[in-house]
Design an enzyme around this catalytic site. Structure first.
Site, PDB file in Angstrom:
ATOM      1  N   SER A  70      40.330  39.200  44.098  1.00 35.28           N
ATOM      2  CA  SER A  70      39.678  39.932  43.043  1.00 35.28           C
ATOM      3  C   SER A  70      37.832  39.982  42.995  1.00 35.28           C
ATOM      4  CB  SER A  70      39.060  37.878  42.111  1.00 35.28           C
ATOM      5  OG  SER A  70      40.118  37.350  42.138  1.00 35.28           O
TER       6      SER A  70
ATOM      7  N   ASP B 238      50.485  27.304  36.318  1.00 34.83           N
ATOM      8  CA  ASP B 238      48.365  27.365  36.236  1.00 34.83           C
ATOM      9  C   ASP B 238      48.157  27.583  35.222  1.00 34.83           C
ATOM     10  OD1 ASP B 238      46.224  27.570  38.136  1.00 34.83           O
ATOM     11  OD2 ASP B 238      45.885  29.656  37.795  1.00 34.83           O
TER      12      ASP B 238
END
Length: 388
Positions: A124, A275
């Site tokens: 990320s 998710d």
């Protein structure tokens, strides 16, 4: 009513969260911040999950995805144990592992482990330091960019496969060329963009990307990519768009015609439909009392998958580009469409602008594929067109 269901035997994925929502960063836009599931996954539960996950698959290749929170808060020994369990139940299958991390905890030891065991690492990172650190900070509001960049250097040093996962917020969306060039400069070949769309008390958060920004961002990045990087840099959303253009599976759940193929399991064994839908109404059960097969192929999950197409707004159903995005992710369907119907996608105007912008190029690449030529020929075509 369309009763299309996930065929039994289709590849199904479960994001496993071995530390729940626990994380060493406090990214302001994180959709997981309101979750407080910090229970530590037991060895017994890990064994149960791996066994059942493999039993639920019919393909010869199986992918495990380790997610968080921050999954590197568990030690290397935890993942070594997981690999041993995988081999115990593999029965000849090829097993791959993907781990998604903020990168701040990566060390040489981790890199050696990733390389030795062929892990694919998702990092990320939200671009240059000023953009990344605007929202991706420690709980004490300290920078994380230098740590992430060091992690990328280590991954490269150890020849670990990695891809960049970048969120697009109201800051990054305004500088698409700068944003994309950063990833090119650090040698990124695989790039995923995720639009930040978060709401608080019914209002879109100020750091979210607007529909106009999202469309401008995608067009700006696409123009840079299509000019010289087709076949060299793989941008997930562009690949998914081309796949839908030619009638193939897009490989991106938000652009697929139905949901339900990517569930999530918390560290206590609770399994959720997705998710992005880790809420009580989407709890399918617990792996200690139900099997993954019964939960993932059960009617509740089947209906969750069908809802994506069955709840499309009228504007979506009439859109000439419905085939390209299928209404995108249902979590973003919270505005009214032009007819006043609810459950329309917030980002629709941005996607439509993007599809209109790339339509001719997608048609060209589709034709190239149909005659057995490379889509990258588009770059030569564009260069020759500019000379005329």
């Amino acid at each position: 009513m369309n009763r299309t269901a996930i065929p039994f035997g289709s590849p199904l994925y479960v994001m496993l969260k071995p530390v729940g929502s626990r994380c060493n960063l406090a990214c302001r836009y994180c959709y997981y911040l309101d979750k407080t599931r910090h229970e530590k996954m037991t060895d017994e539960l890990l064994d149960t999950f791996i066994r059942q996950y493999l039993e639920a698959q019919t393909q010869s290749e199986v992918l495990f995805t380790w997610h968080g929170g921050e999954p590197l808060l568990r030690p290397i020994s935890f993942y070594q144990k997981a690999l041993q369990i995988q081999q115990r139940y593999a029965h000849g299958r090829t097993i791959d592992n993907c781990l998604q991390t903020n990168g701040t905890l990566i060390t040489k030891e981790w890199c050696q482990f990733f390389y030795d065991n062929r892990f694919l690492i998702g990092i990320s990172i939200d671009g240059p330091q000023d953009l990344h650190d605007a929202y991706r900070q420690s709980p004490r509001q300290q920078s994380s960019w230098q740590q992430v960049m060091h992690a990328i250097e280590l991954l490269n040093q150890y020849d670990v496969m990695w891809n960049a996962m970048a969120t697009v917020n109201h800051l990054t969306a305004d500088v698409p060329q700068r944003f994309y060039h950063f990833f090119r400069e650090i040698g990124c070949q695989f790039l995923q963009f995720t639009p930040v769309v978060e709401r608080h008390q019914g209002q879109v958060a100020d750091y979210s990307v607007s529909p106009r920004q999202w469309g401008n961002f995608l067009c700006g990045v696409y123009d840079e990519w299509a000019r010289k990087d087709i076949g060299e840099v793989y941008v997930q959303l562009f690949d998914a768009t081309l796949a839908n253009w030619v009638g193939e599976a897009p490989g991106l759940c938000s652009m697929s015609p139905m949901c339900g193929r990517c569930a999530a399991m918390e560290s206590n064994g609770d399994v959720y439909s997705c998710d992005h839908f880790v809420y009580p109404e989407y709890l399918l059960g617990n792996i200690r009392t139900s099997t993954l097969v019964s939960m993932l192929y059960g009617e509740r999950q089947q209906q969750f998958g069908r809802n994506k197409s069955e709840t499309l707004s009228r504007q979506c159903r009439e859109c000439p580009y419905l085939f390209a995005c299928h209404g995108e992710c249902p979590r973003n369907r919270f505005v009214n469409d032009c007819y006043g119907e609810p459950r329309h996608n917030y980002l629709c105007d941005g996607y439509r602008r993007f599809f209109e912008h790339v339509a001719a190029d997608m048609d060209f690449m589709k034709c190239e594929l149909e005659v057995g030529r490379a889509p990258a020929n588009l770059m030569l075509y564009k260069r020759e067109s500019r000379k005329k």
